[in-house]
Design a protein around this motif. Structure first.
Motif, short mmCIF file in Angstrom:
data_model
loop_
_atom_site.label_atom_id
_atom_site.label_comp_id
_atom_site.label_asym_id
_atom_site.label_seq_id
_atom_site.Cartn_x
_atom_site.Cartn_y
_atom_site.Cartn_z
N SER A 201 -42.08 -13.89 34.41
CA SER A 201 -42.20 -12.39 35.00
C SER A 201 -40.78 -12.28 35.53
N PRO A 202 -40.28 -10.82 35.73
CA PRO A 202 -39.08 -10.34 36.41
C PRO A 202 -39.26 -10.32 37.77
N VAL A 203 -39.58 -11.47 38.29
CA VAL A 203 -39.85 -11.53 39.82
C VAL A 203 -38.66 -11.80 40.59
N GLY A 204 -37.67 -12.54 40.09
CA GLY A 204 -36.36 -13.06 40.86
C GLY A 204 -35.22 -12.33 40.07
N PHE A 205 -35.31 -11.54 39.00
CA PHE A 205 -34.36 -10.78 38.45
C PHE A 205 -34.90 -9.49 37.92
N SER A 206 -34.04 -8.67 37.38
CA SER A 206 -34.52 -7.22 36.87
C SER A 206 -34.61 -7.42 35.37
N SER A 207 -35.81 -6.86 34.84
CA SER A 207 -36.05 -7.03 33.57
C SER A 207 -35.09 -6.27 32.60
N SER A 208 -34.31 -5.37 33.40
CA SER A 208 -33.16 -4.69 32.66
C SER A 208 -32.24 -5.84 31.77
N ILE A 209 -32.11 -7.02 32.48
CA ILE A 209 -31.07 -7.95 31.76
C ILE A 209 -31.87 -8.48 30.36
N VAL A 210 -33.02 -8.24 30.05
CA VAL A 210 -33.66 -8.66 28.80
C VAL A 210 -32.80 -7.90 27.73
N PRO A 211 -32.61 -8.27 26.66
CA PRO A 211 -32.01 -7.51 25.36
C PRO A 211 -32.93 -6.37 24.97
N GLU A 212 -32.42 -5.33 24.65
CA GLU A 212 -33.23 -4.14 24.24
C GLU A 212 -34.14 -4.48 23.19
N GLN A 213 -33.88 -5.24 22.11
CA GLN A 213 -34.60 -5.64 21.16
C GLN A 213 -35.80 -6.47 21.58
N TRP A 214 -35.77 -7.12 22.44
CA TRP A 214 -36.76 -8.10 22.91
C TRP A 214 -37.71 -7.27 24.18
#
Length: 275
Positions: A201-214
């Motif tokens: 889960s994006p607790v320690g980081f921003s979910s924006s770093i997840v590639p757009e296609q994923w």
């Protein structure tokens, strides 16, 4: 005081179940208040433990993901505030899972002796965790004051995302509570699920770093939408909300909640026999 007489009549339990839940609401208050008192009884610093645990976790995650991994924050928001905005709903969810999974076993003596809607027991466990959630919110206020950070109008939407987090906790908690009664193995599975869940889960980081296609696939984790919603409401400014992912997460939460109530209601009549 006028009281309503409750009559247990064959074939009537199902039709009046939700009315019984309302009639037994004082039992919910009692169980929640009892658990709050027991949790911090004979502790040196008492309720401050609700502040220390998320605060120390925030420090560790900030050091690991910001200082060492050099991951970006949401816009110009200080990294500790970004982390704690996610730590609030995650800590609430994780604690609720742990407490709910054991709630029926912990209250086995009451369940095996008297009738009341069993739904009250896991819900009271979630209420206790929600109290810790509210207390932990003071750390967020302190961080905002320290960094001179002022939220914008989006903070007004925070109750909405809090309600989604509450529904997620109850939905997952009811499933685990019912399953733990029948399969005691889940008492050992839940801590593992909580530990793994924090990393995916994006607790320690921003979910924006997840590639757009994923991003949409990543949103199959209901807590992704909850955490992103909290950050969008609290951080404001350049914080972005991935709307398709949020819609998917909310849909999954509704499915989780309705299915958990269905399964819990289906199995609760056997709790007193197998607990």
């Amino acid at each position: 005081m006028k009281t309503r007489e409750i009559v247990l009549e064959a074939g009537k339990t199902e039709s009046q179940y939700w009315r019984d839940v309302w009639d037994y609401r004082e039992l919910l208050y009692f169980l929640a208040w009892r658990d709050i008192l027991v949790r911090y009884k004979q502790t040196a610093i008492g309720i401050l433990w609700a502040l220390i645990r998320p605060f120390l976790t925030t420090i560790v995650l900030t050091v690991v993901f910001s200082v060492l991994a050099k991951l970006p924050s949401e816009g110009n928001v200080p990294y500790p505030i970004m982390v704690f905005a996610a730590m609030l709903p995650w800590q609430f969810f994780a604690n609720a899972l742990t407490e709910c999974s054991n709630s029926l076993i912990t209250n086995s003596q009451i369940i095996s002796k008297i009738y009341f809607p069993r739904l009250i027991v896991p819900v009271s466990a979630v209420v206790v965790c929600f109290v810790d959630f509210l207390i932990s919110g003071m750390i967020l206020l302190a961080l905002m004051a320290w960094y001179n950070f002022v939220p914008d109008w989006r903070i007004l939407t925070l109750p909405l995302f809090t309600a989604i987090a509450f529904a997620t906790a109850i939905g997952a908690g009811l499933w685990l509570a019912a399953l733990t009664v029948e399969y005691r193995d889940f008492r050992h599975v839940v801590p593992f699920l909580v530990q793994v869940g924090q990393y995916i889960s994006p607790v320690g980081f921003s979910s924006s770093i997840v590639p757009e296609q994923w991003r949409l696939l990543y949103s199959l984790n209901p807590m992704v939408g909850v955490i992103d919603g909290f950050r969008w409401a609290i951080l404001g400014g350049e914080a972005q909300l991935y709307l398709p992912g949020l819609i998917l997460s909310v849909g999954l939460v509704l499915l989780l909640l309705t299915s958990s109530i269905w399964y819990f209601r289906r199995t609760e009549r056997t709790f007193a026999d197998v607990i």
